[in-house]
Design a protein around this motif. Structure first.
Motif, short mmCIF file in Angstrom:
data_model
loop_
_atom_site.label_atom_id
_atom_site.label_comp_id
_atom_site.label_asym_id
_atom_site.label_seq_id
_atom_site.Cartn_x
_atom_site.Cartn_y
_atom_site.Cartn_z
N SER A 173 0.80 -1.21 0.00
CA SER A 173 0.00 0.00 0.00
C SER A 173 0.84 1.27 0.00
CB SER A 173 -0.94 0.01 1.21
OG SER A 173 -0.20 -0.05 2.41
N ASP A 174 2.16 1.14 0.17
CA ASP A 174 3.03 2.31 0.19
C ASP A 174 4.09 2.15 -0.91
OD1 ASP A 174 4.10 4.70 0.94
OD2 ASP A 174 4.35 4.19 3.06
N TRP A 175 5.04 3.05 -0.91
CA TRP A 175 6.10 2.98 -1.92
C TRP A 175 6.91 1.71 -1.80
CZ3 TRP A 175 6.42 6.11 -5.98
CH2 TRP A 175 5.83 7.36 -5.92
N ILE A 176 7.10 1.24 -0.57
CA ILE A 176 7.96 0.09 -0.31
C ILE A 176 7.10 -1.11 0.05
CG2 ILE A 176 9.89 -0.77 1.09
CD1 ILE A 176 10.45 2.20 1.76
N PRO A 244 13.05 -3.13 3.97
CA PRO A 244 14.42 -2.96 3.48
C PRO A 244 14.93 -1.55 3.67
CG PRO A 244 12.87 -3.03 1.66
CD PRO A 244 12.09 -3.36 2.89
N ALA A 245 16.24 -1.42 3.85
CA ALA A 245 16.87 -0.10 3.93
C ALA A 245 16.91 0.53 2.55
CB ALA A 245 18.28 -0.23 4.50
N LEU A 246 16.75 1.84 2.51
CA LEU A 246 16.71 2.55 1.24
C LEU A 246 17.93 3.46 1.10
CD1 LEU A 246 12.97 3.67 1.04
CD2 LEU A 246 14.04 1.68 -0.01
N PRO A 247 18.42 3.63 -0.12
CA PRO A 247 19.50 4.60 -0.34
C PRO A 247 19.00 6.02 -0.11
CG PRO A 247 18.70 3.71 -2.43
CD PRO A 247 18.05 2.92 -1.35
#
Length: 360
Positions: A173-176, A244-247
């Protein structure tokens, strides 16, 4: 007025971002045990070990119970569907053969009625038979999916162990895409007494940190395992979560968002348009002005739609890719063109009036 047009447009198109289909990809549904009439659960220990890809997790639940009478009985009932691999039960270390729920439901109905009010029946579309269901925190449970077994137990303490491999849930439901494993703890509040709960989260196979819905202090570092003990029910539903970690570039792009991107694109192009008309008025042909009035609103909408693809690219494999039918924003193009032409005329008029005042 110029600065109000684009925000108003974005507010109109934001509902178009929602997809018709549910953004939730359901995984394994499972609950803690339903307790039999003559059984007391002294303690529950929940071991959860996700794999290195956080796609599945081994659940091993140990129940320390006390049988209050001897004889053949149904000590516990379990509910789990959509799991991977087999669902096994052992009593005092001895594997138990699971049976189909018998044709008569009185025993199971009694357990569920003591746990939840609202047991009801629905008609199975395949067999055309009426079967009992119940609702567990919004989840429709078919009694035929209960893990049922009978065993001859002596009065006194015993250990029941349940093992299965669960599939993850995914929230798009979100970007990630956010992944989790879920386990319904709520039935424990209806046990004869809550003897305690130990949650053992084994993240030794996971290269990333894991969190829970219990709060900031209930998480694991990458590659480590942690346990927590509760003498109360910490939540109705336990979730083991992984995001997950994002840049930095992806985090910045998400923070800015397509709406701001569209507004900034519109302002920049409008300023270039006005500047061309003011500084090159004698050499700014009418056809170029008219082409700009038609083209710039289209470029603003195109930039807004394209920003979703750009942000997904910056996020990488963790991007959910679910943004709804954002291309439908182009239905507002016929409205945007005359509105933009009016704003440009007003802006050009204000600039000319200001220039005349300075000249005089």
């Amino acid at each position: 007025m110029k600065y109000c047009l684009f925000p108003c447009l974005i507010l109109l198109v934001m509902p178009l971002r929602a997809n018709m289909a549910s953004p939730i990809e359901e995984g394994t549904k499972s609950t803690t045990a339903f307790v039999g009439t003559h059984v007391r659960i002294v303690h529950e220990t929940l071991h959860i070990r996700p794999d290195s890809y956080f796609e599945t997790a081994i659940f091993r639940i140990e129940y320390q119970i006390e049988a209050q009478q001897s004889g053949v009985q149904i000590p516990l009932l379990f509910y789990a569907v959509d799991y991977q691999d087999s669902f096994s039960v052992a009593v005092d270390g001895i594997p138990i053969h699971l049976q189909d729920v018998p044709a008569r439901y009185e025993e199971m109905q009694g357990l569920l009625l003591r746990t939840y009010e609202g047991l009801f029946t629905v008609t199975d579309s395949m067999s055309k038979k009426t079967v009992p269901h119940t609702v567990l925190h919004g989840m429709l449970v078919d009694i035929r999916d209960l893990k049922f077994f009978e065993t001859d137990m002596a009065a006194g303490p015993h250990q029941i162990t349940v093992t299965y491999r669960a599939r993850r849930w995914t929230d798009n439901s979100d970007w990630i895409s956010r992944h989790s494993f879920r386990y319904l703890l709520a039935p424990a509040q209806y046990w004869q007494d809550f003897g305690g709960l130990t949650v053992w989260l084994d993240g030794s196979d996971c290269p990333t940190a894991l969190s829970t819905n219990l709060g900031a202090g209930y998480a694991t570092a990458p590659g480590q395992d942690t346990s927590w003990h509760f003498d109360y029910l910490p939540s109705d539903i336990l979730e083991i979560q992984y995001a997950p970690a994002l840049p930095p570039a992806a985090r910045a792009a998400i923070w800015v968002g397509p709406e701001v991107w569209g507004v900034c694109t519109g302002i920049l192009l409008a300023l270039m348009h006005l500047g061309g008309r003011f500084w090159m008025r004698e050499r700014f042909p009418v056809w170029l002005h008219r082409a700009a009035v038609i083209l710039i609103p289209f470029l603003v909408l195109l930039g807004y739609v394209s920003s979703f693809t750009l942000i997904d690219y910056l996020i990488g494999d963790a991007a959910s890719g679910r943004h709804g039918y954002v291309f439908l924003v182009f239905i507002f193009y016929p409205l945007l063109v005359p509105a933009y032409a009016l704003l440009i005329w007003i802006g050009d008029w204000l600039i000319r009036q200001h220039a005349r005042a300075d000249f005089s």
